[in-house]
Structure formats: C-alpha cells, structure tokens
Motif scaffolding. Structure first.
Motif, PDB file in Angstrom:
ATOM      1  N   GLY A   1      29.245  31.947  28.028  1.00 46.18           N
ATOM      2  CA  GLY A   1      30.785  31.843  28.011  1.00 46.18           C
ATOM      3  C   GLY A   1      31.442  31.161  29.283  1.00 46.18           C
ATOM      4  O   GLY A   1      30.729  30.364  29.895  1.00 46.18           O
ATOM      5  N   PRO A   2      32.803  31.291  29.498  1.00 50.06           N
ATOM      6  CA  PRO A   2      33.253  30.478  30.615  1.00 50.06           C
ATOM      7  C   PRO A   2      32.805  30.993  31.696  1.00 50.06           C
ATOM      8  O   PRO A   2      33.116  30.023  32.693  1.00 50.06           O
ATOM      9  N   ILE A   3      32.442  31.894  31.966  1.00 49.23           N
ATOM     10  CA  ILE A   3      31.917  32.371  33.389  1.00 49.23           C
ATOM     11  C   ILE A   3      30.431  32.554  33.209  1.00 49.23           C
ATOM     12  O   ILE A   3      29.839  33.320  32.255  1.00 49.23           O
ATOM     13  N   ASP A   4      29.569  32.096  33.956  1.00 46.83           N
ATOM     14  CA  ASP A   4      28.291  32.039  34.108  1.00 46.83           C
ATOM     15  C   ASP A   4      27.601  33.419  34.699  1.00 46.83           C
ATOM     16  O   ASP A   4      26.623  33.265  35.439  1.00 46.83           O
ATOM     17  N   PHE A   5      27.974  34.491  34.298  1.00 50.99           N
ATOM     18  CA  PHE A   5      27.342  35.625  34.596  1.00 50.99           C
ATOM     19  C   PHE A   5      26.358  35.897  33.411  1.00 50.99           C
ATOM     20  O   PHE A   5      26.113  35.389  32.420  1.00 50.99           O
ATOM     21  N   TYR A   6      25.350  36.915  33.915  1.00 55.32           N
ATOM     22  CA  TYR A   6      24.480  37.426  32.974  1.00 55.32           C
ATOM     23  C   TYR A   6      24.966  38.536  32.091  1.00 55.32           C
ATOM     24  O   TYR A   6      24.797  39.611  32.273  1.00 55.32           O
TER      25      TYR A   6
ATOM     26  N   ASP B   1      21.503  37.984  45.144  1.00 56.84           N
ATOM     27  CA  ASP B   1      22.561  37.945  44.034  1.00 56.84           C
ATOM     28  C   ASP B   1      22.717  37.089  43.189  1.00 56.84           C
ATOM     29  O   ASP B   1      22.683  35.823  43.289  1.00 56.84           O
ATOM     30  N   ASN B   2      22.655  37.799  41.619  1.00 56.07           N
ATOM     31  CA  ASN B   2      22.408  36.795  40.527  1.00 56.07           C
ATOM     32  C   ASN B   2      23.968  36.558  40.127  1.00 56.07           C
ATOM     33  O   ASN B   2      24.221  35.891  39.292  1.00 56.07           O
ATOM     34  N   ALA B   3      25.053  36.591  41.073  1.00 53.22           N
ATOM     35  CA  ALA B   3      26.329  36.133  40.544  1.00 53.22           C
ATOM     36  C   ALA B   3      27.178  35.362  41.508  1.00 53.22           C
ATOM     37  O   ALA B   3      28.538  35.147  41.518  1.00 53.22           O
ATOM     38  N   SER B   4      26.242  34.810  42.679  1.00 61.33           N
ATOM     39  CA  SER B   4      26.805  33.935  43.739  1.00 61.33           C
ATOM     40  C   SER B   4      26.923  32.515  43.188  1.00 61.33           C
ATOM     41  O   SER B   4      25.741  31.924  43.030  1.00 61.33           O
ATOM     42  N   HIS B   5      28.093  31.809  43.614  1.00 64.21           N
ATOM     43  CA  HIS B   5      28.251  30.568  43.371  1.00 64.21           C
ATOM     44  C   HIS B   5      29.391  30.316  43.900  1.00 64.21           C
ATOM     45  O   HIS B   5      30.502  30.823  43.960  1.00 64.21           O
ATOM     46  N   THR B   6      29.411  28.888  44.506  1.00 63.19           N
ATOM     47  CA  THR B   6      30.903  28.332  44.995  1.00 63.19           C
ATOM     48  C   THR B   6      31.022  26.730  44.378  1.00 63.19           C
ATOM     49  O   THR B   6      29.989  26.099  44.051  1.00 63.19           O
ATOM     50  N   GLN B   7      32.280  26.340  44.456  1.00 61.65           N
ATOM     51  CA  GLN B   7      32.438  24.987  44.047  1.00 61.65           C
ATOM     52  C   GLN B   7      32.462  24.110  45.226  1.00 61.65           C
ATOM     53  O   GLN B   7      32.997  24.592  46.555  1.00 61.65           O
ATOM     54  N   CYS B   8      32.050  22.868  45.097  1.00 60.77           N
ATOM     55  CA  CYS B   8      31.876  21.888  46.389  1.00 60.77           C
ATOM     56  C   CYS B   8      33.353  21.642  46.777  1.00 60.77           C
ATOM     57  O   CYS B   8      34.153  21.206  45.791  1.00 60.77           O
ATOM     58  N   PRO B   9      33.553  21.695  47.935  1.00 60.80           N
ATOM     59  CA  PRO B   9      34.997  21.511  48.250  1.00 60.80           C
ATOM     60  C   PRO B   9      35.600  19.964  48.347  1.00 60.80           C
ATOM     61  O   PRO B   9      36.648  20.121  48.013  1.00 60.80           O
ATOM     62  N   ASP B  10      34.537  18.949  48.131  1.00 64.97           N
ATOM     63  CA  ASP B  10      35.112  17.842  48.219  1.00 64.97           C
ATOM     64  C   ASP B  10      34.445  17.073  47.157  1.00 64.97           C
ATOM     65  O   ASP B  10      33.216  16.819  46.972  1.00 64.97           O
ATOM     66  N   PRO B  11      35.248  16.627  45.934  1.00 70.22           N
ATOM     67  CA  PRO B  11      34.675  15.969  44.814  1.00 70.22           C
ATOM     68  C   PRO B  11      33.946  14.919  44.932  1.00 70.22           C
ATOM     69  O   PRO B  11      33.187  14.173  44.251  1.00 70.22           O
TER      70      PRO B  11
ATOM     71  N   SER C   1      32.547  45.737  32.302  1.00 73.23           N
ATOM     72  CA  SER C   1      31.523  46.855  32.726  1.00 73.23           C
ATOM     73  C   SER C   1      30.301  46.150  33.150  1.00 73.23           C
ATOM     74  O   SER C   1      30.290  44.917  33.098  1.00 73.23           O
ATOM     75  N   VAL C   2      29.742  46.844  34.227  1.00 76.82           N
ATOM     76  CA  VAL C   2      28.695  46.305  34.764  1.00 76.82           C
ATOM     77  C   VAL C   2      27.536  47.118  34.662  1.00 76.82           C
ATOM     78  O   VAL C   2      27.708  48.369  34.933  1.00 76.82           O
TER      79      VAL C   2
ATOM     80  N   VAL D   1      30.446  42.661  29.380  1.00 74.89           N
ATOM     81  CA  VAL D   1      29.379  43.381  30.035  1.00 74.89           C
ATOM     82  C   VAL D   1      28.411  42.553  30.719  1.00 74.89           C
ATOM     83  O   VAL D   1      27.883  41.525  29.910  1.00 74.89           O
ATOM     84  N   PHE D   2      28.260  42.766  31.963  1.00 72.54           N
ATOM     85  CA  PHE D   2      27.117  41.952  32.374  1.00 72.54           C
ATOM     86  C   PHE D   2      26.438  42.695  33.617  1.00 72.54           C
ATOM     87  O   PHE D   2      26.617  43.844  34.066  1.00 72.54           O
ATOM     88  N   MET D   3      25.113  42.051  33.727  1.00 75.93           N
ATOM     89  CA  MET D   3      24.228  42.605  34.622  1.00 75.93           C
ATOM     90  C   MET D   3      24.329  42.229  36.059  1.00 75.93           C
ATOM     91  O   MET D   3      24.390  40.967  36.169  1.00 75.93           O
ATOM     92  N   ASP D   4      24.327  42.744  37.127  1.00 75.93           N
ATOM     93  CA  ASP D   4      24.672  42.318  38.493  1.00 75.93           C
ATOM     94  C   ASP D   4      23.567  43.060  39.493  1.00 75.93           C
ATOM     95  O   ASP D   4      23.452  44.058  39.460  1.00 75.93           O
ATOM     96  N   THR D   5      22.889  42.194  40.112  1.00 72.85           N
ATOM     97  CA  THR D   5      22.095  42.552  41.368  1.00 72.85           C
ATOM     98  C   THR D   5      22.856  43.061  42.584  1.00 72.85           C
ATOM     99  O   THR D   5      22.025  43.650  43.428  1.00 72.85           O
ATOM    100  N   GLY D   6      24.183  42.789  42.825  1.00 76.81           N
ATOM    101  CA  GLY D   6      24.966  43.150  43.742  1.00 76.81           C
ATOM    102  C   GLY D   6      25.755  44.313  43.349  1.00 76.81           C
ATOM    103  O   GLY D   6      26.650  44.962  44.457  1.00 76.81           O
ATOM    104  N   THR D   7      25.744  44.786  42.418  1.00 79.55           N
ATOM    105  CA  THR D   7      26.401  46.205  42.110  1.00 79.55           C
ATOM    106  C   THR D   7      25.346  47.453  42.119  1.00 79.55           C
ATOM    107  O   THR D   7      24.397  47.225  41.397  1.00 79.55           O
ATOM    108  N   ASP D   8      25.683  48.654  42.898  1.00 78.97           N
ATOM    109  CA  ASP D   8      24.464  49.604  42.862  1.00 78.97           C
ATOM    110  C   ASP D   8      24.746  50.390  41.623  1.00 78.97           C
ATOM    111  O   ASP D   8      23.657  50.589  40.907  1.00 78.97           O
ATOM    112  N   HIS D   9      26.073  50.877  41.376  1.00 75.66           N
ATOM    113  CA  HIS D   9      25.921  52.227  40.121  1.00 75.66           C
ATOM    114  C   HIS D   9      26.638  51.464  39.074  1.00 75.66           C
ATOM    115  O   HIS D   9      27.465  50.746  39.141  1.00 75.66           O
TER     116      HIS D   9
END
Length: 398
Positions: A238-243, A113-123, A367-368, A274-282
């Motif tokens: 951009g503000p979101i680190d998608f592809y 998955d090239n769109a997965s990331h989380t924020q660390c719960p504790d700074p 769009s994806v 518009v971004f490319m995603d390995t977790g989306t099929d069509h």
C-alpha cells in the motif's frame, strides 16, 4: 569516521535513504541470526533494577500512546512532511538487538523496529542532516558506511556485512529524558533499512515470553524460511510500507463477533488498516472491534466480577482465585489463517497481580498486532511471495 566510542553510544543504524553515489556490496551468505533482548531484561542495557512492576507498566503505557501518535503522523503526512512531522521516538520498542560495528569490532545495541524509516533531507544526496522538532528534540549527524557484524549464540552462525549504510547521529537532544537515546535498527520495507540493504527475501523473528535468557532472536536468509502453508497470510502492499495484513474478523470461544470487516481495511490514502509492529507491546484494536471483544469476554466471564485497573492501562481485569487463563479463546481470522491467541498471550497482570485482558483500544484509526501477542511465535516474512507466517514455537502452543 567517528570514533568507536561514538558508534557504541549513539549509532542510528540503517534508517536513512541511500544516496545515489554510494554502493553497498554484500557478502554472499545463506543466512544468519542475531540476538534480541527485551528492554526490561537484566541483560538489557536499558534495565533499571530499581524499577517496580508499576513503573514498568507506566513506561509501557507511555510508549503505547507515543507509538499510536507516531503511526498516525506517518499515515497522515505527505512524504516530504514526514521528516519533521513524524520523528522517530527513540524510546519506542520492546526489544533490543545486539550487534557489532567497525574493524576491530565494537559491541553496541539498538531498538529492533520494523516500522522505522526517514526521507533523505537533501534530494541531491548530501550526506548530512540536522533535524529540530517542535517539542525541543533535535538530531544531527552524517551518513557513513561501515562493517556490521551480526551473531547469536545459536547454530545459525554470524555474518559480517561490509559497506553497510547507516546514519550516525553525533548529537541527539531530548529534554524529556535528559540523556542521549540509543539507536534503532530499522527493518521497514524501505530500500534503506537493514532488510532492504541485505536483499534477503526471508526474515523471521521469535521472542520468548520470559524476559530473561537468550531465547529471542531474528533470522535472515535461508534460516528464516517457514514452509508450512497453514501458517500463512498475505503481506499487503500500500501507500505506507508497513507490515500490513488482512484481518477479516475476530472470534471468541468459537463465536464470530459482529464486527464490520471495513473497520480493519486501509483506505487508498493509507489511513487505518492492520499491521504487525515490533515497537508496540500490546495489541491495539480500533474501537468497534475492541468493544466487541471486551463485551463478549465480560459476557462469558459473567460469573467473575471485573475490576478497574489500578494502573489505568487495561480496561478489563479480574482478581479471583478460580480464574483460569484458558477460560476464553480469542482467534484472529486473517485471510487464509486462523491465529488463536495462547492463554499466556491473552492475559497480563497489573501491579496488584490482577489478570487483565492484554488488548488495548486504538484511538488513531488503525489496529496493531503487538509483540505481547507475538510471544513464542515464529513470525516470518517472505518478500518474494508477499507472505507472513505465524507459527507457534515448539515450546508453546495455542
């Protein structure tokens, strides 16, 4: 450290931000390759031999809707809200990446998955987390380091990467599925992902149209370089680190469709785009673009009668013995790159064998470019120059 059995069952690989007191020295290798397996392949750990074609279509539809909601939450949430408002749905993803963990090595797998990331719960960098979601799902675990081994049957060799940081989920609860879901190999552009940790400027992947065999893989480093300028388009930031990529228009059979370019643009706040995603099929297109494409297709194929899709997924379907997969050509006009969809990547079949346009409407404002339209395409990312390459493999062309 958790036992190898725990790792093999519930490892959540490389999606938690790295706390400041952990370092991650890397083994200097020129490049390596790992194998990808389609989730429905007989070789997949997720393979269900009893599933019918209709079952698989229904499952894909559910993943599509969940993926749209996932991205919408990510793009509409402030960074501190993402942890609770944009949970990772571990059932998303079409391809599974095999790897080995620990010493001695233990085989395991996770969704690619090239769109997965989380924020660390504790700074303050405490390596422990507990997450509960409103729909009953929950997860808890710790951060850890371990040796990750990636290898493939091909000629690119293998790599052993020591001290890789990952989140090990000791307990995952999903009342909807009734079992502990597997992990995710996060390849987002965040520093904590696999891509961010190994610091290689080139990554590429190519997936086969056939769900069987070992023809799909992901490459890192020098073996991932795609040098042809004619296959390249800018990788946007951009503000979101998608592809994210710049889609300027779409043509069908050589005719540019009347689609305002603005419908493909991302706002300064990170909405749309518009971004490319390995977790989306069509592939999914925002509604003005989707209707422009489907109206043109139906106009060109007016000699054939379009039929409703019995599976309720594909809006445009045909069932005629004279129908040809190459009857139309759809070309995505990216900045600096014309990317024609191959005939096999344009049409899919429903459970009755109808030929259906393999593009879906997007209801969430973005769009994806999905993996069905990326099949038999070498997809390469050059992070030094912010470039995406789309090149059909030698055994398939548009």
């Amino acid at each position: 450290m958790p036992s190898p059995l725990i790792f093999s069952l519930i490892a959540l690989i490389l999606v938690i931000n790295i706390p400041p007191f952990i370092s991650s020295p890397k083994t200097p290798v020129k490049g390596f390759e790992a194998r990808l397996i389609h989730r429905d392949s007989p070789e997949s750990p997720r393979h269900n031999p009893k599933a019918t074609h209709a079952d698989l279509i229904k499952s894909a539809r559910q993943r599509t809707l969940a993926r749209q909601n996932y991205f919408k939450r990510l793009m509409s949430s402030k960074p501190w809200q993402k942890l609770i408002s944009a949970p990772i749905d571990l059932e998303l993803g079409d391809y599974i990446m095999r790897f080995q963990i620990g010493t001695p090595k233990v085989d395991t797998y996770a969704f690619f998955d090239n769109a997965s990331h989380t924020q660390c719960p504790d700074p303050n960098g405490i390596c422990k987390y507990t997450i509960a979601y409103g729909d009953g799902r929950s997860s808890e675990g710790v951060l850890a380091t371990e040796t990750i081994t990636l290898e493939h049957d091909g000629s690119s060799g293998s790599a052993s990467l020591p001290n890789m940081i990952f989140g090990c989920r000791h307990s995952n609860v999903d009342p909807r599925s009734g079992y502990n879901p597997p992990g995710i190999v996060g390849l987002s552009r965040e520093p904590s992902s696999l891509v961010g940790q190994i610091s290689y400027p080139h990554v590429s992947y190519c997936t086969s149209a056939n769900n069987e065999g070992n023809h799909s893989s992901v490459k890192f480093g020098s073996v991932a370089v795609i040098t042809e300028n004619t296959t390249q388009t800018p990788l946007l930031t951009g503000p979101i680190d998608f592809y994210s990529v710049s889609l300027e228009g779409i043509s069908v059979d050589g005719t540019m469709l009347d689609i305002p370019k603005s419908v493909f643009n991302m706002t300064p706040e990170g909405e749309g785009g518009v971004f490319m995603d390995t977790g989306t099929d069509h592939t999914q297109l925002v509604l003005p673009a989707f209707y422009a494409v489907t109206n043109k297709i139906e106009d060109i194929l007016s000699d054939f009668k379009s039929l409703p899709d019995v599976d309720g997924r594909f809006p445009v379907c045909y069932n005629d013995t004279n129908f040809r997969l190459d009857s139309t050509e759809i070309v995505f006009q990216f900045t600096g790159l014309e990317f024609p969809l191959s005939a096999n990547n344009t049409w899919d079949q429903n459970s009755l064998g109808y030929h259906c346009l393999a593009i879906l409407p997007a209801f969430r404002g973005h769009s994806v470019l999905g993996m069905y339209q990326q099949r038999n395409v070498n997809v390469g990312y050059d992070f030094n120059n912010n470039i995406v390459s789309l090149k059909y493999s030698d055994n398939n062309s548009a």
